[in-house]
Enzyme design. Structure first.
Site, PDB file in Angstrom:
ATOM      1  N   HIS A  88      25.671  45.036  19.392  1.00  0.00           N
ATOM      2  CA  HIS A  88      26.465  46.167  20.762  1.00  0.00           C
ATOM      3  C   HIS A  88      24.977  45.719  21.785  1.00  0.00           C
ATOM      4  O   HIS A  88      23.770  46.580  21.789  1.00  0.00           O
ATOM      5  CB  HIS A  88      26.439  47.186  20.095  1.00  0.00           C
ATOM      6  CG  HIS A  88      27.815  47.887  20.322  1.00  0.00           C
ATOM      7  ND1 HIS A  88      27.969  48.432  20.822  1.00  0.00           N
ATOM      8  CD2 HIS A  88      28.186  48.364  18.766  1.00  0.00           C
ATOM      9  CE1 HIS A  88      29.773  48.460  19.993  1.00  0.00           C
ATOM     10  NE2 HIS A  88      29.300  48.655  18.501  1.00  0.00           N
ATOM     11  N   ASP A 101      27.236  51.431  22.459  1.00  0.00           N
ATOM     12  CA  ASP A 101      27.205  52.223  21.468  1.00  0.00           C
ATOM     13  C   ASP A 101      26.319  53.611  21.962  1.00  0.00           C
ATOM     14  O   ASP A 101      26.190  54.226  21.315  1.00  0.00           O
ATOM     15  CB  ASP A 101      25.733  51.631  20.387  1.00  0.00           C
ATOM     16  CG  ASP A 101      24.849  50.606  20.340  1.00  0.00           C
ATOM     17  OD1 ASP A 101      25.072  50.276  21.716  1.00  0.00           O
ATOM     18  OD2 ASP A 101      24.282  50.847  19.901  1.00  0.00           O
ATOM     19  N   HIS A 155      34.917  20.178  31.916  1.00  0.00           N
ATOM     20  CA  HIS A 155      35.136  19.033  31.175  1.00  0.00           C
ATOM     21  C   HIS A 155      36.479  18.109  31.139  1.00  0.00           C
ATOM     22  O   HIS A 155      37.112  18.263  32.081  1.00  0.00           O
ATOM     23  CB  HIS A 155      35.619  20.202  29.499  1.00  0.00           C
ATOM     24  CG  HIS A 155      36.711  20.535  29.961  1.00  0.00           C
ATOM     25  ND1 HIS A 155      38.414  20.370  29.746  1.00  0.00           N
ATOM     26  CD2 HIS A 155      36.911  22.225  30.492  1.00  0.00           C
ATOM     27  CE1 HIS A 155      38.940  22.049  30.388  1.00  0.00           C
ATOM     28  NE2 HIS A 155      37.796  22.335  30.447  1.00  0.00           N
ATOM     29  N   TYR A 168      38.481  42.071  37.480  1.00  0.00           N
ATOM     30  CA  TYR A 168      38.254  43.782  37.523  1.00  0.00           C
ATOM     31  C   TYR A 168      37.719  43.841  38.953  1.00  0.00           C
ATOM     32  O   TYR A 168      37.201  42.715  39.653  1.00  0.00           O
ATOM     33  CB  TYR A 168      36.757  44.390  36.918  1.00  0.00           C
ATOM     34  CG  TYR A 168      36.972  43.841  35.319  1.00  0.00           C
ATOM     35  CD1 TYR A 168      38.097  43.868  34.901  1.00  0.00           C
ATOM     36  CD2 TYR A 168      36.094  44.387  34.532  1.00  0.00           C
ATOM     37  CE1 TYR A 168      39.114  43.967  33.200  1.00  0.00           C
ATOM     38  CE2 TYR A 168      35.919  44.210  32.950  1.00  0.00           C
ATOM     39  CZ  TYR A 168      36.847  44.203  32.839  1.00  0.00           C
ATOM     40  OH  TYR A 168      37.402  44.335  31.215  1.00  0.00           O
ATOM     41  N   GLU A 174      16.174  55.082  22.864  1.00  0.00           N
ATOM     42  CA  GLU A 174      17.713  56.165  22.660  1.00  0.00           C
ATOM     43  C   GLU A 174      16.866  56.641  23.373  1.00  0.00           C
ATOM     44  O   GLU A 174      17.405  57.990  23.758  1.00  0.00           O
ATOM     45  CB  GLU A 174      16.674  55.935  21.066  1.00  0.00           C
ATOM     46  CG  GLU A 174      17.350  54.410  20.418  1.00  0.00           C
ATOM     47  CD  GLU A 174      17.566  54.900  18.485  1.00  0.00           C
ATOM     48  OE1 GLU A 174      19.039  54.347  17.857  1.00  0.00           O
ATOM     49  OE2 GLU A 174      16.597  56.019  17.997  1.00  0.00           O
TER      50      GLU A 174
END
Length: 399
Positions: A102, A107, A245, A301, A376
């Protein structure tokens, strides 16, 4: 209106929010199929007065909270998927899954959304309508939001949400606390593959061959020059070829060279312009060298566009939690991309970033780093912002 009590509630939930975040961090899963993550989230929601729907095409979860009085619908989102890299943070709750981490903070997003569900469930009397909690897999390149939309996300209450909000933590972006920009906030992201076909031959006799490597190199440099001449600097595009490549050894000119890259834009007009420019320059350069160039686009997106009114509402609410001096309306967009953009194409809403670098770290590792560590404590203001946004939006749009 003051929501100081919401911040107190979020602080009271913080130990549980941290525990859930660390549980998710230890067991990251990648992509659209996240069975263990889904079970962890469902267990965390168990016992709350929510109507839960499990999506079938992905591990998406939709949970609906009915308030104590009727009213409109608000949508809140947290993404759940991890990234394919091995963690080297040394945290006691580091990933236990080799090759998964994560590293983008999903998370934290999921734990904050669960915290908001708990907070709002305990304050149903303040909820004048319905709150939809969108737990989304597959944000990291899999288009999980689109799968959930296709499976009826916006029909779950029988009416289109009046507001939508997604929060995203960030370690490396230079803003003080909460960032929510009016209008284009994040870029579109398309994948490009250009295949140059020449004619193989001996490296000592390039005149008897058509060297696709040289043509590919010229296409790359000409495209970068063309961007500076054709594209408005105030409506920019970023074009990066990250993989080339060709060939098998040092003395053979190959017949084919393949270039792969990404295109980022902050408006649909520039996105369309760039598709035309890449096709035009690539084929013209190749033709000049008697080669061919086949261009393939994979649309990614769309541009993430915040509704200016909603973005202003988010900033005003955030100021009550982190201080007005710590809330910004960034002057320029972020060139990363988000599939929350699919939701914002259909619902007035916003995405906001929460600064989550550890205090005192002036050069923190950025999101997607294998050593990134998030603060956190920002989850307290994140939970509060989700909850206050839902209550405020329902009050302002109620009958």
């Amino acid at each position: 209106m003051s929501y100081a009590h919401i911040l107190d509630d979020a602080q009271a939930l913080h130990a549980d929010t941290v525990h859930l975040r660390r549980t998710l961090h230890r067991t990251p899963e990648i992509g659209l199929d996240l069975p263990r993550t889904r079970e962890t989230v469902l267990a965390a929601l168990d016992g709350l007065p929510l109507r839960v729907e499990l999506h079938e095409t992905t591990s998406g979860i939709v949970a609906v909270l009915e308030g104590s009085s009727p009213g409109p619908t608000v949508l809140l989102r947290g993404d759940m998927d991890a990234l394919p890299l091995s963690e080297d943070t040394g945290l006691e709750f580091s990933s236990e899954v080799d090759g998964a981490m994560h590293a983008c903070g999903h998370d934290l997003h999921t734990a904050m959304l669960v915290g908001a569900a708990r907070l709002l469930s305990a304050r149903r009397d303040d909820v004048a309508g319905k709150v939809v909690f969108m737990f989304q897999p597959g944000e990291e390149g899999y288009g999980g939001a689109k799968y959930m939309l296709d499976e009826g996300l916006l029909d779950v209450t029988g009416e289109l949400p009046v507001r939508a909000l997604a929060l995203h933590v960030s370690s490396g972006f230079p803003f003080p606390g909460v960032a929510c920009r009016d209008g284009a906030f994040m870029a579109s992201a398309d994948t490009i593959e250009i295949t140059v076909e020449g004619a193989g031959g001996h490296a000592s006799a390039p005149h008897a061959a058509i060297d696709p490597i040289l043509v590919a190199a010229e296409i790359m440099t000409n495209l970068q020059t063309a961007i500076t001449r054709d594209v408005n600097v105030f409506d920019p595009a970023v074009l990066t070829f990250a993989r080339v490549h060709a060939g098998t050894t040092h003395n053979i000119i190959p017949a084919t060279a393949v270039m792969e890259g990404t295109l980022r834009c902050i408006s649909d007009a520039t996105r369309d312009q760039m598709h035309d420019l890449i096709e035009r320059v690539s084929t013209a350069v190749a033709t000049a060298h008697r080669a061919t160039a086949a261009v393939r686009f994979v649309d990614g997106y769309p541009v993430t566009v915040n509704d200016p009114v909603v973005a202003g509402e988010v900033r005003a609410l955030a100021a009550g939690f982190v201080g007005e001096e710590n809330v910004v309306n960034p002057p320029v967009p972020i060139m990363g991309a988000e599939d929350w953009s699919y939701v914002l194409e259909r619902v007035p809403g916003a995405m906001a970033f929460l600064k989550a670098s550890l205090p005192g770290n002036d050069s923190p590792p950025a999101n997607h780093s294998n050593v990134v560590v998030f603060d956190e404590d920002v989850m307290v203001s994140g939970v509060a912002l989700y909850a206050a946004f839902a209550i405020d939006s329902l009050r302002s749009h109620g009958g």
